[in-house]
Motif scaffolding. Sequence first.
Motif, PDB file in Angstrom:
ATOM      1  N   ARG A  89      11.285   8.001  -2.661  1.00 56.74           N
ATOM      2  CA  ARG A  89      11.595   9.260  -1.987  1.00 56.74           C
ATOM      3  C   ARG A  89      10.483  10.264  -2.272  1.00 56.74           C
ATOM      4  N   ASN A  90      10.223  11.109  -1.276  1.00 56.13           N
ATOM      5  CA  ASN A  90       9.190  12.145  -1.407  1.00 56.13           C
ATOM      6  C   ASN A  90       7.821  11.551  -1.734  1.00 56.13           C
ATOM      7  N   SER A  91       7.547  10.397  -1.164  1.00 61.59           N
ATOM      8  CA  SER A  91       6.274   9.721  -1.441  1.00 61.59           C
ATOM      9  C   SER A  91       5.227   9.978  -0.364  1.00 61.59           C
ATOM     10  N   GLU A  92       5.551  10.849   0.613  1.00 64.82           N
ATOM     11  CA  GLU A  92       4.616  11.050   1.724  1.00 64.82           C
ATOM     12  C   GLU A  92       3.294  11.682   1.276  1.00 64.82           C
ATOM     13  N   LYS A  93       3.314  12.417   0.161  1.00 68.45           N
ATOM     14  CA  LYS A  93       2.083  13.033  -0.327  1.00 68.45           C
ATOM     15  C   LYS A  93       1.425  12.223  -1.441  1.00 68.45           C
ATOM     16  N   LEU A  94       1.998  11.074  -1.744  1.00 65.26           N
ATOM     17  CA  LEU A  94       1.437  10.234  -2.795  1.00 65.26           C
ATOM     18  C   LEU A  94       0.158   9.571  -2.292  1.00 65.26           C
ATOM     19  N   ALA A  95      -0.893   9.670  -3.054  1.00 64.04           N
ATOM     20  CA  ALA A  95      -2.166   9.070  -2.658  1.00 64.04           C
ATOM     21  C   ALA A  95      -2.016   7.566  -2.488  1.00 64.04           C
ATOM     22  N   ASP A  96      -2.752   7.019  -1.513  1.00 65.93           N
ATOM     23  CA  ASP A  96      -2.631   5.591  -1.205  1.00 65.93           C
ATOM     24  C   ASP A  96      -2.885   4.719  -2.428  1.00 65.93           C
ATOM     25  N   GLU A  97      -3.875   5.113  -3.238  1.00 68.51           N
ATOM     26  CA  GLU A  97      -4.193   4.276  -4.394  1.00 68.51           C
ATOM     27  C   GLU A  97      -3.065   4.285  -5.431  1.00 68.51           C
ATOM     28  N   LEU A  98      -2.341   5.423  -5.517  1.00 63.08           N
ATOM     29  CA  LEU A  98      -1.220   5.491  -6.457  1.00 63.08           C
ATOM     30  C   LEU A  98      -0.050   4.640  -5.966  1.00 63.08           C
ATOM     31  N   LEU A  99       0.156   4.636  -4.651  1.00 64.66           N
ATOM     32  CA  LEU A  99       1.208   3.788  -4.109  1.00 64.66           C
ATOM     33  C   LEU A  99       0.854   2.314  -4.293  1.00 64.66           C
ATOM     34  N   GLU A 100      -0.419   1.987  -4.126  1.00 64.31           N
ATOM     35  CA  GLU A 100      -0.856   0.610  -4.348  1.00 64.31           C
ATOM     36  C   GLU A 100      -0.648   0.207  -5.805  1.00 64.31           C
ATOM     37  N   GLN A 101      -0.920   1.129  -6.717  1.00 63.71           N
ATOM     38  CA  GLN A 101      -0.693   0.846  -8.130  1.00 63.71           C
ATOM     39  C   GLN A 101       0.789   0.605  -8.409  1.00 63.71           C
ATOM     40  N   ARG A 102       1.630   1.406  -7.787  1.00 62.85           N
ATOM     41  CA  ARG A 102       3.068   1.217  -7.961  1.00 62.85           C
ATOM     42  C   ARG A 102       3.510  -0.139  -7.425  1.00 62.85           C
ATOM     43  N   MET A 103       3.019  -0.507  -6.271  1.00 61.82           N
ATOM     44  CA  MET A 103       3.392  -1.788  -5.688  1.00 61.82           C
ATOM     45  C   MET A 103       2.972  -2.932  -6.603  1.00 61.82           C
ATOM     46  N   ALA A 104       1.814  -2.786  -7.232  1.00 64.99           N
ATOM     47  CA  ALA A 104       1.352  -3.832  -8.139  1.00 64.99           C
ATOM     48  C   ALA A 104       2.198  -3.874  -9.405  1.00 64.99           C
ATOM     49  N   SER A 105       2.486  -2.706  -9.975  1.00 67.29           N
ATOM     50  CA  SER A 105       3.251  -2.675 -11.224  1.00 67.29           C
ATOM     51  C   SER A 105       4.691  -3.135 -11.022  1.00 67.29           C
ATOM     52  N   GLU A 106       5.253  -2.873  -9.823  1.00 67.80           N
ATOM     53  CA  GLU A 106       6.618  -3.285  -9.524  1.00 67.80           C
ATOM     54  C   GLU A 106       6.687  -4.671  -8.887  1.00 67.80           C
ATOM     55  N   ARG A 107       5.539  -5.306  -8.746  1.00 65.03           N
ATOM     56  CA  ARG A 107       5.463  -6.645  -8.163  1.00 65.03           C
ATOM     57  C   ARG A 107       6.089  -6.707  -6.775  1.00 65.03           C
ATOM     58  N   VAL A 108       5.763  -5.695  -5.983  1.00 71.02           N
ATOM     59  CA  VAL A 108       6.289  -5.625  -4.613  1.00 71.02           C
ATOM     60  C   VAL A 108       5.625  -6.689  -3.760  1.00 71.02           C
ATOM     61  N   THR A 109       6.436  -7.382  -2.982  1.00 69.87           N
ATOM     62  CA  THR A 109       5.929  -8.432  -2.099  1.00 69.87           C
ATOM     63  C   THR A 109       5.980  -8.043  -0.624  1.00 69.87           C
ATOM     64  N   ARG A 110       6.748  -6.985  -0.310  1.00 72.66           N
ATOM     65  CA  ARG A 110       6.869  -6.573   1.090  1.00 72.66           C
ATOM     66  C   ARG A 110       7.108  -5.057   1.131  1.00 72.66           C
ATOM     67  N   ARG A 111       6.416  -4.375   2.023  1.00 75.26           N
ATOM     68  CA  ARG A 111       6.611  -2.929   2.182  1.00 75.26           C
ATOM     69  C   ARG A 111       7.250  -2.659   3.533  1.00 75.26           C
ATOM     70  N   ILE A 112       8.270  -1.806   3.539  1.00 78.27           N
ATOM     71  CA  ILE A 112       8.948  -1.382   4.758  1.00 78.27           C
ATOM     72  C   ILE A 112       8.693   0.111   4.911  1.00 78.27           C
TER      73      ILE A 112
END
Length: 254
Positions: A230-253
């Motif tokens: 939530r409220n991630s629209e201002k999150l920098a792309d690289e920070l979101l990528e880091q989150r996806m890696a740390s959370e082991r995300v396999t699919r983004r919706i």
Amino acid sequence: MSQTPLSGAATPADLLRSALATDPARPLITYYDDATGERVELSVKTFDNWVAKTANLLQDDLAAAPDDRAALLLPAHWQTAIWLFACWSVGLTVCPGGDPAEASLVVSGPDTLEAALACPGERVALALRPLGGRFPQLPAGFLDYAAEVPAQGDRFVPYAPVDPDRPALVIDGEQLTGAQAVSLATEQAERLELGPTDRVLSTLSFDDWAGLGGGLLAPIAAGASVVLCRNSEKLADELLEQRMASERVTRRIS
């Protein structure tokens, strides 16, 4: 490679029961709020415990009954997911973003309290504060969910079995039965090729099927887990990528 989604579910509440029977200790929902820095992770068992308490509040204290209509004026939040499954456990028809004037129960976040006053029935308010905190001051005309839910029982049994062929969800202008909602979730899980090892990150609202199906029901139908942001629209792309890696995300919706 597509994996077989959880089978045997007749209602949305059955999806949670299937997940509980399969692996109660695994993470089910991980929630981030980038406005507050909050991160919450709920196992299947912990999520089910919250759902049971909320369903008991609905059935016993609020006298909610099958076919009652519940308007949820809430963002895509871990507590919103709990309310969805609690309503389905009782047999209510859930209307995410629905008109409170047409509902017998409304559940509102802090930003929609004025609109929620149009509900002629019970009104419940969620502060949506970190760690499920209470409102500093109770809004007039509402029950504070965080104050009411802790005393509820940890196990829930509906007074009557939930009928999968009765209305369970109103979304995108359509009314779905419980069986139809499960069928759509299962089909979407298969289409997305989701399986038990997947982690699905969603930044979408639950007010339409794209967010509710892709970001919650389809992953649960597949035995997967979700990361709600939530409220991630201002999150920098690289920070979101880091989150996806740390959370082991396999699919983004999104």
